[in-house]
Motif scaffolding. Structure first.
Motif, mmCIF file in Angstrom:
data_model
loop_
_atom_site.group_PDB
_atom_site.id
_atom_site.type_symbol
_atom_site.label_atom_id
_atom_site.label_comp_id
_atom_site.label_asym_id
_atom_site.label_seq_id
_atom_site.Cartn_x
_atom_site.Cartn_y
_atom_site.Cartn_z
ATOM 1 N N SER A 294 0.830 -1.206 0.000
ATOM 2 C CA SER A 294 0.000 0.000 0.000
ATOM 3 C C SER A 294 0.868 1.260 0.000
ATOM 4 O O SER A 294 0.663 2.175 -0.804
ATOM 5 N N ASN A 298 1.359 3.772 -3.165
ATOM 6 C CA ASN A 298 1.017 5.192 -2.952
ATOM 7 C C ASN A 298 2.181 6.096 -3.352
ATOM 8 O O ASN A 298 2.002 7.118 -4.002
ATOM 9 N N ALA A 304 -5.668 3.974 -6.464
ATOM 10 C CA ALA A 304 -6.160 3.156 -5.347
ATOM 11 C C ALA A 304 -6.956 1.945 -5.829
ATOM 12 O O ALA A 304 -6.938 0.892 -5.189
ATOM 13 N N GLN A 307 -4.610 -0.678 -6.716
ATOM 14 C CA GLN A 307 -4.084 -1.262 -5.483
ATOM 15 C C GLN A 307 -5.011 -2.359 -4.968
ATOM 16 O O GLN A 307 -4.561 -3.408 -4.512
ATOM 17 N N GLN A 308 -6.314 -2.103 -5.050
ATOM 18 C CA GLN A 308 -7.283 -3.101 -4.587
ATOM 19 C C GLN A 308 -7.182 -4.374 -5.408
ATOM 20 O O GLN A 308 -7.201 -5.479 -4.867
ATOM 21 N N THR A 311 -4.063 -6.245 -4.443
ATOM 22 C CA THR A 311 -4.216 -6.900 -3.140
ATOM 23 C C THR A 311 -4.994 -8.204 -3.292
ATOM 24 O O THR A 311 -4.594 -9.244 -2.750
ATOM 25 N N GLU B 213 -7.709 6.405 4.809
ATOM 26 C CA GLU B 213 -7.127 6.368 3.462
ATOM 27 C C GLU B 213 -6.521 7.723 3.091
ATOM 28 O O GLU B 213 -5.418 7.787 2.542
#
Lengths: 329, 331
Positions: A294, A298, A304, A307-308, A311, B213
């Protein structure tokens, strides 16, 4: 004839070597993945990624998840899992915060927050161990109710304005390292020692290995299971209280995403040891992978949503590795 | 066996007749003025009842209904459209004069819009989309362009102009309003010569963890680019508060703006840290305007003249923070 023999021998050696490499990848895949991730991000950002500030930043970001993943590890050692850890943590943080805002003492508020974890954990334990509900159904149900309770406690809003001494628990520093990092390390060491060196820890592993054999060996399976869920509830509550202190606020679903990530971390960790069982050291490696990924993504400015996706893919890879290992053993 | 089929068939026919009777007797047909017995039937729904503003809306509409003598059916969706939409459609089937939509974007309620059109019941909406649509006879919301203009100007004033400055924009695309204003903010910052941190909107994936976040976005960015941020523009307050905390922990002097005027944000603005400003959206005024339109329709059968109305907003800074009612304290 001789050439043919040599060729056969060479092929056998190559096959053996590649099998050994495969086994190494399977057995050490998660650790290798963590090292590769660190190397990758270090190479991409050599001036930043392994700097003290950024490593501290990563540790701070994963500290709460590490605590909640520790709780998840305990129940997953028994072969169960707990979908309510995130909701429990949020409710504990909310109850503590609301009590502080009602001018109760810090000790009272913290004890009440821990009591929330104790009660939710006990309810889970009773439903699963004594009423024979599946862990999935029972913890899904408690999660739903606990989120509802969270909304009732907070009035559907974000509560804030807790005393500075409470916020210090999540925002304070010792030797320039945030306090939640110390809490996470201390709790992780306690869980690790409990699982490795205590009778109850061994019983949990025995139940996770084969519940019938454990029962026939004289283990009180129901009580052991109740104890595991209760402890998981209390530890989740600690995570939630620290999250509220870290953010200086509490809301009904504040730590909700920690449930998924805690399960992911434990699954990732299960690939670390030969037996494929949940274990604390492995879980912490899993937590580190999630945190490093993460933070690194970043820093590289990766979206994002991507990123999901990444993951999820890593969880799939870990579970695949885990099942391959189970087949190997 | 044949007898059983006949009984089942008779029961099915009776049920169909009964249902048809129910729906036809209740449909208002868009005449205004209420049913034959004089009751004015209103269906109100919101998916956002678990948010502070949504909870206020439920309470405020219920109070207005009591005051004005409406026969109100209030449906609370809990962000669950699979649950809410059939419940609203079912209520439409039982007939109504007017439907009120609170804070539920038009894109999520296509089946409700179709059912309402079929039953010829007008939908009066507030904050249910960012542009005009024929789904609603009116949608009164806040002016997204004004939100962006005021926050961007506030940031520019605070940091001595935007030319050459680096600004992070934090958004959440699943929310129509935030999505729209985040894009407007990007355009405004770029037009003013600022650089967008990361080159694009930083997307929060879940509103529940929005604060964490946003905190991580800013902390990670500052790790990689020490002192590299001049400001953070967040599409809503919770994310803004997370960003402000990350800046404070980094001892950065960058400023943050949000949207919502939550009590916590106002307190942070008054405290004088990184939280520079937020936007107050006048929801009680918007609801009053909407109720006025509904009452006019009830009395005259006349529909609102504009399908989309954008109401002005107020920039909340340290100077006027004390005069603002926080959005989570409306109820």
């Amino acid at each position: 004839m001789t050439t043919q023999k040599e060729s056969t021998t060479t092929t056998a050696v190559v096959v053996q070597q590649s099998k050994a490499a495969g086994r190494l990848l399977i057995s050490g895949g998660t650790v290798v993945a963590l090292i590769l991730l660190i190397l990758f991000f270090f190479l991409m950002r050599p001036d930043t990624f392994l700097s003290f500030v950024n490593v501290r930043n990563i540790l701070y970001q994963i500290s709460i998840l590490a605590i909640i993943a520790g709780a998840q590890t305990i129940v997953m050692v028994l072969g169960d899992f707990d979908l309510s850890v995130g909701a429990t943590s949020s409710l504990a943080g909310a109850v503590t915060s609301v009590l502080l805002l009602q001018e109760n003492g810090l000790g009272v508020a913290l004890l009440a927050g821990l009591a929330v974890g104790l009660i939710v954990g006990l309810v889970n334990g009773i439903l699963i161990a004594y009423l024979k509900m599946s862990a999935f159904v029972a913890t899904l149900a408690t999660m739903t109710s606990v989120i509802g309770l969270g909304y009732l406690v907070t009035g559907g809003t974000t509560v804030f304005g807790m005393p500075a001494e409470f916020n210090q628990l999540g925002q304070g520093r010792f030797l320039n390292i945030p306090l939640p990092v110390y809490f996470a390390v201390a709790i992780s060491v306690l869980i690790w020692a409990g699982l490795r060196f205590t009778t109850v820890g061994r019983r949990w592993y025995a139940i996770g290995g084969n519940v019938e054999v454990a029962r026939l060996s004289g283990v009180n399976v129901r009580f052991a299971r109740l104890l595991a869920f209760t402890l998981a509830g209390i530890i989740s509550a600690i995570g939630g209280i620290l999250l509220a202190a870290r953010l200086g606020s509490a809301a009904a679903e504040q730590g909700g995403d920690n449930t998924l990530f805690s399960v992911a971390a434990v699954f990732l960790g299960m690939t670390v040891i030969r037996s494929g069982a949940a274990n604390l050291v492995g879980t912490m490696i899993g937590v580190a992978i999630i945190g490093v990924m993460s933070n690194g993504l970043n820093i590289l400015g990766v979206n994002a949503y991507v990123q999901q996706v990444v993951t999820g893919l890593i969880i799939i890879a870990a579970v695949t590795l885990s099942s391959l290992k189970t087949r190997e053993t | 066996m044949r007898k059983q089929f006949k009984v089942a068939g008779a029961l099915a026919a009776a049920a169909i007749l009964a249902l048809t009777g129910c729906s036809s007797s209740g449909a208002a047909g868009g005449n205004g003025g209420g049913d034959d017995d004089g009751t004015f039937k209103v269906i109100a729904f919101t998916s956002g009842n678990q948010t502070p503003v949504g909870a206020w809306w439920v309470k405020a509409v219920t109070e207005k209904a009591e005051e004005l003598g409406w026969d109100l059916t209030m449906i609370q969706g809990d962000f669950d459209f699979q649950k809410m939409n059939p419940a609203v459609e079912s209520a439409i089937g039982q007939g109504a004069d007017v439907i009120l939509d609170g804070y539920t974007d038009v894109s999520s309620i296509a089946s409700i819009v179709t059912a309402a059109k079929d039953a010829e019941i007008p939908i009066f909406a507030m904050d249910a989309g960012t542009e005009e649509t024929d789904a609603f006879v009116t949608n009164i919301t806040t002016d997204q362009q004004a939100i962006v203009d005021k926050t961007v100007e506030g940031i520019g004033d605070a940091i001595g102009g935007l030319e050459g400055k680096t600004v992070m924009v934090i958004g959440h695309d699943p929310h129509a309003g935030i999505r729209y204003r985040s894009r407007l903010a990007i355009e405004a910052f770029e037009a003013a010569g600022a650089t967008i941190a990361g080159g694009e909107i930083q997307q929060v994936t879940s509103p529940a963890s929005g604060r964490t976040e946003a905190l991580n976005f800013v902390a990670d960015y500052l790790s990689a680019n020490p002192g590299g941020l001049d400001a953070v523009w967040a599409g809503w307050d919770d994310a803004a508060l997370g960003a402000a905390q990350a800046l404070a922990e980094d001892e950065s002097t960058a400023v943050v703006t949000g949207v919502d005027a939550l009590a916590e944000t106002i307190a942070a603005i008054e405290a004088g840290g990184n939280m520079l400003a937020t936007i107050e959206q006048p929801w009680p005024t918007v609801l009053d305007m909407l109720v006025e339109d509904v009452e006019k329709y009830r009395e005259t059968g006349e529909l609102p003249s504009k399908r989309f109305v954008a109401v002005d907003v107020t920039l909340v800074t340290k100077e006027n923070a004390a005069d603002i009612t926080p959005s989570d304290k409306l109820g």
